[in-house]
Design an enzyme around this catalytic site. Structure first.
Site, PDB file in Angstrom:
ATOM      1  N   GLY A 173       1.680  -8.478  -2.824  1.00 30.55           N
ATOM      2  CA  GLY A 173       1.560  -7.813  -1.530  1.00 30.55           C
ATOM      3  C   GLY A 173       0.120  -7.486  -1.184  1.00 30.55           C
ATOM      4  N   ASP A 174      -0.655  -7.077  -2.175  1.00 34.26           N
ATOM      5  CA  ASP A 174      -2.064  -6.752  -1.951  1.00 34.26           C
ATOM      6  C   ASP A 174      -2.882  -7.986  -1.616  1.00 34.26           C
ATOM      7  OD1 ASP A 174      -2.180  -3.954  -2.212  1.00 34.26           O
ATOM      8  OD2 ASP A 174      -2.226  -4.072  -4.390  1.00 34.26           O
TER       9      ASP A 174
END
Length: 399
Positions: A173-174
């Site tokens: 996600g990052d």
């Protein structure tokens, strides 16, 4: 071949990085890899936790830091104090981009929100990375990659169907959001060439994740179908999965008709003419049975033998690499996908290279990850601060 004397594409673009950990800093790293000047701002005595995080360290430094910190300079600055905020404003007047991943409202609370910064520099691109975005009823919430992956529908799909949802071994996600943040920044810079004006890039982790979930939403909304965890396969897409060999495992993806015919030929089977496997839909309906048949063939052979046979027959196939295998992979070496940088504290550090590859103006990894505040005096001198003023700021805890 590119001319090494030609500067990388973002040469001359100045970026202020206010982020911590991964999402914002990864986006800034991508910009730095292609020549942007990255000024990483950290609080005095309170470095980015990414400097020390990770499963392994050397000399107290996390082994991800040399990668996400490369091609950056480091300025220490206390943004909670008016003097630090004023220096940030002076710096913003000289910048093209500011990247931040604080909780929404933090910059505004410090008096350095977009309205203030755009009044100083109307051409500034302000890239804001957060868990939930800058607007909406949940925008105020803290949001890490794990939460964004769950809200955006990805985490539910990862793992075996009879177990709780799992996760990838890295913070997808990052890094995905950092990639979208860099992409949005580039689009905003391009738009600025026509309008002369900066703008805000709003990159939310959960929305980035949603961009990668393919047809999951209309599948449910229109067809009433909910995707479930399926382990190493994609339901109804066959053959495409992990297959055991004598000494390891391989990935084979031969779900299209052409590759499947070649796979059947390779295995010495008449599957391509069998009505159970002759079409994509039929293979999907008989996925488990087909995978068992392929497994019976691969189990009798080594990984090397399967890879060689697949290459000979034009069947998409590959090894399931760990870092050990990637460091020795001939193709990875030939494309220089792993490079080495010398860090002043950690020494020689192998790491992934600069991607994507541009034929005429490629990116470069040239500047090792900085020590905390390593470039503070140089950056402040560039803003007109004298040595006496810099020392006074240091004594007051501003830098």
């Amino acid at each position: 071949m590119p001319d090494p004397s030609v500067p990388p594409p973002l040469s001359g673009i100045r970026v202020i990085e206010l982020g911590q950990l991964i999402a914002g800093p990864f986006g800034a790293q991508l910009l730095g890899d292609f020549g942007a000047e990255i000024i990483k701002v950290e609080a005095p005595g309170m470095p980015d936790p990414a400097r020390g995080w990770g499963a392994a360290k050397k000399n107290g430094i996390g082994l991800y830091w040399p990668i996400i910190g490369r091609n950056k300079t480091s300025l220490t600055l206390n943004l909670r104090e008016p003097e630090g905020q004023n220096i940030l404003k002076d710096l913003a007047a000289t910048a093209d981009v500011l990247v931040e991943n604080f909780r929404p409202g933090t910059l505004e609370r410090w008096g350095i929100g977009p309205d203030v910064l755009h009044a100083i520099n109307p051409r500034l691109i302000i890239t804001r990375v957060s868990g939930y975005g800058q607007t909406g009823p949940e925008s105020h919430k803290a949001g890490y990659a794990s939460v964004g992956e769950a809200k955006g529908g990805l985490r539910y799909l990862i793992g075996e169907p009879d177990r709780l949802p799992s996760r990838a071994g890295v913070s997808l996600g990052d890094t995905m959001t950092g990639t979208f943040a860099a992409l949005g920044t580039m689009m905003a810079l391009y738009a600025r060439e026509r309008s002369g004006k900066g703008q805000i890039v709003d990159a939310a982790i959960y929305e980035t994740v949603m961009a990668f979930i393919e047809g999951l939403i209309p599948e449910y909304a229109i067809a009433g179908h909910t995707r479930e965890r399926s382990g190493p396969i994609l339901p109804k897409v066959a053959p495409s999965g992990v297959y055991p060999c004598k000494d390891g495992i391989v990935i084979i993806g031969a779900n299209q008709d052409g590759p499947f015919r070649r796979l059947a030929e390779m295995c010495g089977a008449d599957w391509a003419s069998d009505e159970r496997y002759a079409t994509h839909d039929a293979r999907g309906e008989n996925q488990a049975e087909l995978d068992d048949r392929i497994t019976a063939w691969t189990r009798q052979r080594t990984v090397a033998e399967v890879l060689l046979a697949c290459e000979k027959h034009g069947v998409p196939c590959g090894p399931v690499n760990r870092a050990r295998e990637m460091l020795e992979d001939a193709h990875i070496k030939a494309r220089k996908a792993i490079i080495r940088m010398v860090h002043p504290v950690m020494g020689d550090v192998p790491m992934q290279g600069v991607f994507p590859k541009l034929s005429q103006t490629p990116g470069r990894a040239t500047l090792p990850a900085p020590e905390l505040g390593e470039h503070t005096e140089k950056i402040l001198s560039g803003l007109g601060k004298t040595p006496v003023e810099i020392e006074a700021l240091r004594k007051r805890g501003i830098i």
